[in-house]
Design an enzyme around this catalytic site. Sequence first.
Site: not given
Length: 452
Positions: A9, A11, A15, A102, A154, A169, A375
Amino acid sequence: MEVTAVILAAGEGTRMRSATPKVLQPLAGRPMIQHCLDAVTALVTQPPVVVVGHGSEAVRQAVGASARFAIQEKQLGTAHAVQAAESLLRDKADLLLVINADLPLVLPETYKNLLEAQKNNAGALALLTADSTEARSFGRIVRDAAGRVIAIVEEAQATPQQLALTELNVGAYCFDAEWLWQALRRIQLSPKGEYYLTDIVAVAEADGKQVATVPLLEAEEAVGVNNRVHLAEAEAVVRRRINTYWMLEGVTLIHPETTYIEAQVKIGRDTVIYPNTTLQGETRIGEGCAIGPNAIVRDTTIGDRCVVLASVLEGAVLEDDVDIGPFGHLRQGAHLAQGVHMGNFGEVKRSYLGRGTKMGHFSYIGDAHIGENVNIGAGTITCNHDGVRKNRTEIGDNAFIGSDTMLVAPVKLGKGARTGAGAVVTKDVPANTLVVGVPAHPPNRSKEDEGD
Ligand code: UD1
Ligand code: MG
């Protein structure tokens, strides 16, 4: 056998184009990483390690005590990120689930299958795969003629032939921990200048170690959230799952497509949720209620048999048999006791309304304590703010507040007190006493003033 998880976590999530670290983007009202942690809690024997870097303080705070943390100072890739957890975990765990943070949609059962696969695998690792022609920039699984996994490529480095591969993947792995730590050191810098965890498959191949693959249980699990289009896709899946869960628990959703229920919300049986309704945060709803259409309910506790029509409720408490709306607004600290009726265009903030009290139309009640069976006439206002300070209003049981009364706080009205229409109450009113006019006074005094 010791099992733990390493959640990557660190990064930035460029984007997403956001000031918020990617893994803290909310899904159904919870940070994305929390969904990921929830999915593995039942499988690990030690708390997971979250690798933090970008926005590390915010991520630590959001995750809290449910995990341990390792710091990746520079984000040099996913393999480098796993290495950051080595000093915490070396010789402490036998099997390691390594998961990209993610991936909020992967189910606990799928991770269980992944763990089981590696327990039965004499080789180095098992990994999750998806089969899809929509690659979403996932890495491609490359197999040899005998069908053995030999590499992950990749997208940026893939040949046109490799780009056509449909086995993807997912980004979750289970490793033989001892093998992992030494194998990480053998990963070379990629052409992009990062150490890719995916290159570890080629290292396993070089060691002659088997790589097992485990398919997802549901295709929709395969959303890696890299941008806000993916985020909306993931939100839709989480929303559908939550709605399905509540319907199976006995809650009627008239139109699930426009019903937005966050992950923490709890709802009782035979409650009906009408369209275009949003239930958020720590909201609790009892049994047999009717909520919506067009309701927004946040951090609010609602008892049984309540009706909330086209209203906004935030930080409020409703006991049983309360009805509100259309167009009511309950703000922080509003507490409506059993059987309170609150009609259209009312607002209540930091106030208690006792059992059976009725407030039918166009009123504002703030910083007040109101007894039972009072009331509150149309247009009644607690003038609680004197420009500097907020002041309190108290009204006793069975009081009758005439239409358009202004209660200039601080002010107290005793039990059974009454005000005439349009009264501006600036002084305390004793029990069972009527006041009228501006400023409000007992009615006989006004007659004397007029010379009758
Ligand atoms: C990664 C995989 C890809 C896979 C995809 C699926 C690599 C090299 N690629 O690509 O094969 O199909 O996930 O979701 O692993 N992170 C760090 N430190 C870093 C870099 C990343 O902690 O230095 C974390 C990120 O915060 C993120 C996770 O690792 O949670 C994955 O990084 P991301 O940039 O999203 O990788 P993808 O491009 O999606
Ligand atoms: Mg990703």
